[in-house]
Structure formats: C-alpha cells, structure tokens
Design a protein around this motif. Structure first.
Motif, PDB file in Angstrom:
ATOM      1  N   ALA A  31      -4.215  -7.039  14.050  1.00 50.44           N
ATOM      2  CA  ALA A  31      -4.857  -7.136  13.158  1.00 50.44           C
ATOM      3  C   ALA A  31      -4.375  -8.400  12.299  1.00 50.44           C
ATOM      4  CB  ALA A  31      -4.736  -5.961  12.075  1.00 50.44           C
ATOM      5  N   ASN A  32      -5.347  -9.237  11.463  1.00 46.44           N
ATOM      6  CA  ASN A  32      -4.647 -10.177  10.766  1.00 46.44           C
ATOM      7  C   ASN A  32      -3.998  -9.856   9.448  1.00 46.44           C
ATOM      8  OD1 ASN A  32      -7.799 -11.160  11.550  1.00 46.44           O
ATOM      9  ND2 ASN A  32      -6.087 -12.218  12.290  1.00 46.44           N
ATOM     10  N   ALA A  33      -4.171  -8.570   9.054  1.00 49.53           N
ATOM     11  CA  ALA A  33      -3.571  -8.052   7.796  1.00 49.53           C
ATOM     12  C   ALA A  33      -3.840  -6.534   7.825  1.00 49.53           C
ATOM     13  CB  ALA A  33      -4.012  -8.716   6.551  1.00 49.53           C
ATOM     14  N   MET A  34      -2.890  -5.785   7.333  1.00 52.53           N
ATOM     15  CA  MET A  34      -3.110  -4.334   6.973  1.00 52.53           C
ATOM     16  C   MET A  34      -2.406  -4.305   5.683  1.00 52.53           C
ATOM     17  SD  MET A  34       0.205  -3.005   9.248  1.00 52.53           S
ATOM     18  CE  MET A  34      -0.409  -3.813  10.829  1.00 52.53           C
ATOM     19  N   GLY A  35      -2.806  -2.983   5.164  1.00 50.87           N
ATOM     20  CA  GLY A  35      -1.988  -2.586   3.731  1.00 50.87           C
ATOM     21  C   GLY A  35      -2.835  -1.367   3.317  1.00 50.87           C
ATOM     22  N   TRP A  36      -2.401  -1.383   1.888  1.00 54.21           N
ATOM     23  CA  TRP A  36      -3.092   0.084   1.163  1.00 54.21           C
ATOM     24  C   TRP A  36      -3.464  -0.467  -0.177  1.00 54.21           C
ATOM     25  CZ3 TRP A  36      -2.375   4.801   3.280  1.00 54.21           C
ATOM     26  CH2 TRP A  36      -1.646   4.811   4.292  1.00 54.21           C
ATOM     27  N   TYR A  37      -4.629   0.107  -0.444  1.00 55.65           N
ATOM     28  CA  TYR A  37      -5.324   0.103  -1.922  1.00 55.65           C
ATOM     29  C   TYR A  37      -5.409   1.522  -2.431  1.00 55.65           C
ATOM     30  CZ  TYR A  37      -7.169  -4.640  -0.965  1.00 55.65           C
ATOM     31  OH  TYR A  37      -7.311  -6.073  -0.608  1.00 55.65           O
ATOM     32  N   ARG A  38      -5.539   1.577  -3.749  1.00 56.57           N
ATOM     33  CA  ARG A  38      -5.604   2.831  -4.123  1.00 56.57           C
ATOM     34  C   ARG A  38      -6.904   2.800  -5.511  1.00 56.57           C
ATOM     35  NH1 ARG A  38      -0.018   2.933  -7.696  1.00 56.57           N
ATOM     36  NH2 ARG A  38      -0.438   1.669  -9.345  1.00 56.57           N
ATOM     37  N   GLN A  39      -7.419   3.863  -5.748  1.00 56.86           N
ATOM     38  CA  GLN A  39      -8.388   4.075  -6.784  1.00 56.86           C
ATOM     39  C   GLN A  39      -7.991   5.271  -7.612  1.00 56.86           C
ATOM     40  OE1 GLN A  39     -12.173   4.145  -5.400  1.00 56.86           O
ATOM     41  NE2 GLN A  39     -13.148   3.351  -7.466  1.00 56.86           N
ATOM     42  N   ALA A  40      -7.791   5.310  -8.686  1.00 56.37           N
ATOM     43  CA  ALA A  40      -7.569   6.269  -9.849  1.00 56.37           C
ATOM     44  C   ALA A  40      -8.864   6.581 -10.300  1.00 56.37           C
ATOM     45  CB  ALA A  40      -6.676   5.602 -11.030  1.00 56.37           C
ATOM     46  N   SER A  54       1.783 -12.630   9.883  1.00 50.91           N
ATOM     47  CA  SER A  54       3.111 -13.269   9.885  1.00 50.91           C
ATOM     48  C   SER A  54       4.008 -12.856   9.181  1.00 50.91           C
ATOM     49  CB  SER A  54       2.708 -14.659   9.300  1.00 50.91           C
ATOM     50  OG  SER A  54       1.885 -14.804   8.253  1.00 50.91           O
ATOM     51  N   GLY A  55       3.860 -11.522   8.364  1.00 54.73           N
ATOM     52  CA  GLY A  55       4.854 -10.975   7.656  1.00 54.73           C
ATOM     53  C   GLY A  55       4.885 -11.267   6.267  1.00 54.73           C
ATOM     54  N   GLU A  56       3.809 -11.991   5.644  1.00 57.36           N
ATOM     55  CA  GLU A  56       4.040 -12.205   4.359  1.00 57.36           C
ATOM     56  C   GLU A  56       3.191 -10.880   3.512  1.00 57.36           C
ATOM     57  OE1 GLU A  56       2.849 -17.041   4.652  1.00 57.36           O
ATOM     58  OE2 GLU A  56       1.435 -15.805   3.541  1.00 57.36           O
ATOM     59  N   THR A  57       3.996 -10.650   2.267  1.00 58.40           N
ATOM     60  CA  THR A  57       3.301  -9.254   1.831  1.00 58.40           C
ATOM     61  C   THR A  57       3.058  -9.866   0.393  1.00 58.40           C
ATOM     62  OG1 THR A  57       4.919  -8.208   3.255  1.00 58.40           O
ATOM     63  CG2 THR A  57       4.269  -7.264   1.234  1.00 58.40           C
ATOM     64  N   THR A  58       2.133  -9.195  -0.199  1.00 56.33           N
ATOM     65  CA  THR A  58       1.611  -9.148  -1.382  1.00 56.33           C
ATOM     66  C   THR A  58       1.635  -7.754  -1.952  1.00 56.33           C
ATOM     67  OG1 THR A  58       0.075 -10.785  -0.924  1.00 56.33           O
ATOM     68  CG2 THR A  58      -0.421  -9.581  -2.969  1.00 56.33           C
ATOM     69  N   VAL A  59       2.539  -7.729  -3.356  1.00 58.57           N
ATOM     70  CA  VAL A  59       2.688  -6.405  -3.748  1.00 58.57           C
ATOM     71  C   VAL A  59       2.240  -6.380  -5.353  1.00 58.57           C
ATOM     72  CG1 VAL A  59       4.533  -4.673  -4.311  1.00 58.57           C
ATOM     73  CG2 VAL A  59       4.875  -6.205  -2.226  1.00 58.57           C
ATOM     74  N   ALA A  60       1.587  -5.445  -5.649  1.00 59.09           N
ATOM     75  CA  ALA A  60       1.090  -5.246  -6.923  1.00 59.09           C
ATOM     76  C   ALA A  60       2.271  -5.090  -7.939  1.00 59.09           C
ATOM     77  CB  ALA A  60       0.253  -4.135  -7.176  1.00 59.09           C
ATOM     78  N   ASP A  61       2.325  -5.835  -9.187  1.00 55.59           N
ATOM     79  CA  ASP A  61       3.388  -5.710  -9.641  1.00 55.59           C
ATOM     80  C   ASP A  61       3.710  -4.219 -10.316  1.00 55.59           C
ATOM     81  OD1 ASP A  61       2.406  -8.714 -11.639  1.00 55.59           O
ATOM     82  OD2 ASP A  61       3.465  -8.378 -10.052  1.00 55.59           O
ATOM     83  N   SER A  62       2.855  -3.468 -10.385  1.00 56.34           N
ATOM     84  CA  SER A  62       2.967  -2.247 -10.805  1.00 56.34           C
ATOM     85  C   SER A  62       3.951  -1.095  -9.915  1.00 56.34           C
ATOM     86  CB  SER A  62       1.705  -1.471 -10.988  1.00 56.34           C
ATOM     87  OG  SER A  62       1.226  -1.267 -10.066  1.00 56.34           O
ATOM     88  N   VAL A  63       4.003  -1.626  -8.685  1.00 59.48           N
ATOM     89  CA  VAL A  63       4.779  -0.880  -7.731  1.00 59.48           C
ATOM     90  C   VAL A  63       5.910  -1.586  -7.054  1.00 59.48           C
ATOM     91  CG1 VAL A  63       2.670   0.339  -7.095  1.00 59.48           C
ATOM     92  CG2 VAL A  63       3.316  -1.600  -5.577  1.00 59.48           C
ATOM     93  N   LYS A  64       6.199  -2.893  -7.572  1.00 55.75           N
ATOM     94  CA  LYS A  64       7.119  -3.849  -7.002  1.00 55.75           C
ATOM     95  C   LYS A  64       8.486  -2.859  -7.131  1.00 55.75           C
ATOM     96  CE  LYS A  64       5.339  -8.350  -7.155  1.00 55.75           C
ATOM     97  NZ  LYS A  64       5.398  -9.630  -7.907  1.00 55.75           N
ATOM     98  N   GLY A  65       9.498  -2.983  -6.150  1.00 51.52           N
ATOM     99  CA  GLY A  65      10.567  -2.358  -6.042  1.00 51.52           C
ATOM    100  C   GLY A  65      10.603  -1.036  -5.881  1.00 51.52           C
ATOM    101  N   ARG A  66       9.449  -0.256  -5.877  1.00 51.98           N
ATOM    102  CA  ARG A  66       9.306   1.245  -5.633  1.00 51.98           C
ATOM    103  C   ARG A  66       8.370   1.312  -4.351  1.00 51.98           C
ATOM    104  NH1 ARG A  66       6.287   4.277  -8.869  1.00 51.98           N
ATOM    105  NH2 ARG A  66       4.905   2.387  -9.586  1.00 51.98           N
TER     106      ARG A  66
END
Length: 115
Positions: A31-40, A54-66
């Motif tokens: 795959a070119n990219a994989m990840g997770w989304y959520r819907q409240a 390539s290993g680059e990761t984008t993380v939502a501010d609300s979950v960074k560090g967790r």
C-alpha cells in the motif's frame, strides 16, 4: 476484492488502553499509505494517524503521545495502539489503506471511553 476487517474495539475507562487490529486477509499489499480515522456522533470523520510506505507518519494533535501505529506485513495487518484513553476518544474507528489512487475502508469498530 480488498477487505479490511477491524477488531479490538470495546468499552474502557479513562486512562485505559486498547489495541485495534485491521486485517486485510491478504487482499492488499504494498500500500502507499495506511492508517486510522474516527467518527464521533454528530461529527465528521477525522484523521487519527496515517503512515506512508516510506514511514512518514501524520498524527492528529489530539492523540499525539498517546496513539501509535504499527504493521505486520507478513500478516497483512496494521494496528492502532491507544493509551491513556480519554472520553473524547469515543468514536467509531475505521482503518484505511490507499494504493495507486484507490482508497479502501474497513467497516469500523466502536471505541467507548467512560470517565
């Protein structure tokens, strides 16, 4: 036909941890990219974490560090590791894969965090 099946959701108290699994059942690779989304409830679907090939990761501010993401290519699986969960993390979580411009989504798994 690409299949993405999530599991691991459930109910947990604030401060707890969960690990979500997305199993592609071998229906997709490289795959070119994989990840997770959520819907409240009452909100738009939002990005949680995405990792490119390539290993680059984008993380939502609300979950960074967790929250972190990992994969097991041999099993065709990706994982969302969620720690120190908060009530605001309550949502349906969807795994996501993109390849050659096509997007694929799982059916979603519910995560409920109580205070």
């Amino acid at each position: 036909q690409v299949q993405l099946v999530e599991s691991g959701g459930g109910s947990v108290q604030a401060g707890g941890s969960l690990r979500l699994t997305c199993d592609s059942k071998g229906t997709i690779s490289l795959a070119n990219a994989m990840g997770w989304y959520r819907q409240a409830p009452g909100k738009q679907r939002e990005l949680v974490i995405v990792m490119t090939s390539s290993g680059e990761t984008t993380v939502a501010d609300s979950v960074k560090g967790r929250f972190t993401i990992s994969e097991d290519p041999a099993k065709g699986a990706q994982y969302l590791h969620m720690n120190n969960l908060k009530p605001e993390d309550t949502a349906v979580y969807y795994c996501y894969v993109t390849k050659n411009g096509d997007e694929f989504w799982g059916q979603g798994t519910q995560v409920t965090v109580s205070s």
